[in-house]
Design a protein around this motif. Structure first.
Motif, short mmCIF file in Angstrom:
data_model
loop_
_atom_site.label_atom_id
_atom_site.label_comp_id
_atom_site.label_asym_id
_atom_site.label_seq_id
_atom_site.Cartn_x
_atom_site.Cartn_y
_atom_site.Cartn_z
N TYR A 241 22.69 64.00 58.88
CA TYR A 241 22.23 62.41 58.02
C TYR A 241 21.33 62.94 59.41
N LYS A 242 21.78 62.30 60.51
CA LYS A 242 21.51 61.89 61.57
C LYS A 242 19.95 62.44 62.35
N ALA A 243 20.16 63.35 61.70
CA ALA A 243 18.85 64.24 61.91
C ALA A 243 17.60 64.13 61.25
N LEU A 244 18.37 64.46 60.22
CA LEU A 244 17.54 63.71 58.46
C LEU A 244 16.63 62.08 58.37
N PHE A 245 17.39 61.82 58.82
CA PHE A 245 16.67 60.30 59.01
C PHE A 245 16.08 60.27 60.15
N GLU A 246 16.16 60.79 61.56
CA GLU A 246 15.77 60.87 62.67
C GLU A 246 13.96 61.50 61.97
N ALA A 247 14.23 62.52 61.71
CA ALA A 247 13.13 63.00 61.27
C ALA A 247 11.94 62.62 60.07
N LEU A 248 12.86 61.42 59.19
CA LEU A 248 12.34 61.03 58.32
C LEU A 248 11.68 59.48 58.67
N ALA A 249 12.21 59.00 60.61
CA ALA A 249 11.71 57.80 60.64
C ALA A 249 10.23 57.99 61.13
N GLY A 250 9.05 59.19 61.36
CA GLY A 250 8.31 58.56 61.09
C GLY A 250 6.88 58.18 59.76
N GLU A 251 7.88 58.93 58.60
CA GLU A 251 7.13 59.12 57.50
C GLU A 251 7.14 58.59 56.38
N ASP A 252 6.19 57.97 55.91
CA ASP A 252 5.97 57.12 54.23
C ASP A 252 6.57 57.17 53.96
N SER B 218 10.23 73.97 48.72
CA SER B 218 9.22 72.32 48.63
C SER B 218 9.84 71.49 49.54
N HIS B 219 10.99 72.14 50.63
CA HIS B 219 10.98 71.29 51.68
C HIS B 219 10.17 71.70 53.08
N PRO B 220 9.24 71.49 53.59
CA PRO B 220 8.45 72.11 54.77
C PRO B 220 8.93 71.06 55.85
N GLU B 221 8.53 71.62 57.09
CA GLU B 221 9.04 71.10 58.69
C GLU B 221 8.55 69.88 58.42
N ASP B 222 7.33 69.27 58.08
CA ASP B 222 7.09 67.47 58.08
C ASP B 222 7.12 67.18 56.96
N GLY B 223 7.02 66.06 56.70
CA GLY B 223 6.04 64.77 55.48
C GLY B 223 8.26 64.69 55.36
N PRO B 224 8.19 63.62 53.78
CA PRO B 224 8.97 63.46 53.52
C PRO B 224 10.14 63.84 52.18
N TYR B 225 9.60 65.81 52.62
CA TYR B 225 10.28 65.68 51.90
C TYR B 225 11.35 67.29 53.02
N ARG B 226 12.38 67.05 53.46
CA ARG B 226 13.12 67.62 54.49
C ARG B 226 13.93 69.22 54.38
N LEU B 227 14.32 69.40 54.92
CA LEU B 227 15.52 70.30 55.01
C LEU B 227 15.99 70.72 56.16
N MET B 228 17.30 70.18 56.45
CA MET B 228 18.07 70.04 58.12
C MET B 228 18.74 71.18 57.56
N VAL B 229 19.66 72.09 58.19
CA VAL B 229 20.50 72.71 58.56
C VAL B 229 21.52 72.80 60.17
N ALA B 230 22.59 73.08 59.67
CA ALA B 230 23.86 73.03 60.66
C ALA B 230 24.01 73.95 61.33
N THR B 231 24.20 75.02 62.04
CA THR B 231 24.31 75.94 62.57
C THR B 231 25.42 76.06 63.91
#
Length: 179
Positions: A118-129, A52-65
């Motif tokens: 969170y930095k990566a997540l909010f950057e990814a969400l910047a272009g989303e509605d 339910s967390h694809p690479e695009d769209g408003p529902y994201r999953l970011m992983v730290a490795t």
């Protein structure tokens, strides 16, 4: 034990992360009131959540490795934690709101990994509605409150004794952030 945070990379989550992500989450199910789930999950039970967390769209999953001690290939990456944006509520009018959360491996705290996620997540969400992000923080959890406040979240209220886990009731403080 995690090493230097300079080695940490953040990327979108993928299906091969499922077992490690489930292990991290199950730690919080068993040991804390940070989540109100009370029974552990198998990776197969968590698969719908991951998908339910694809690479695009408003529902994201970011992983730290970070590289595993045995090598530097993608297959030898240790997962340190993850951050998600998920639907805030199921009703259509809530579609531009997300609920966010961060979960770290127990030995990965106090290294700035939550901040990187969170930095990566909010950057990814910047272009989303997406108009607002919300975070519910079971109390007490000063570290989580500080993390959210660093990202511009503001406290909006507390649900008193809203969840029962480990034979006691827990409060949840709610925070919101304009996106």
């Amino acid at each position: 034990m995690p090493r230097d945070s300079a080695e940490v990379q953040v990327r979108p989550g993928v299906e091969s992360d499922l077992e490690a992500l489930t292990d991290i989450y199950n730690h919080y199910v068993h040991e804390t009131a940070i989540t109100f789930d009370t029974a552990a999950f198998s990776p197969e039970e968590r698969r719908p959540w991951l998908l339910s967390h694809p690479e695009d769209g408003p529902y994201r999953l970011m992983v730290a490795t970070q590289p595993a001690p045995t090598g530097n290939s993608q297959e030898s990456q240790e997962i340190l934690g993850y951050a998600t944006s998920s639907p805030f509520r199921a009703k259509p009018a809530y579609a531009t709101s997300v609920e966010v959360s961060v979960y770290l491996r127990p030995d990965a705290g106090r290294r700035g990994i939550g901040t990187l996620l969170y930095k990566a997540l909010f950057e990814a969400l910047a272009g989303e509605d997406v108009h607002r992000a919300y975070a519910g923080i079971a109390q007490p959890n000063e570290a989580s409150a500080r993390l959210h406040e660093r990202f511009g979240f503001r406290y909006v209220g507390t649900y008193r004794e809203v969840g029962r886990k480990f034979d006691r009731y827990w409060d949840v403080s709610w925070y919101e952030k304009d996106l």
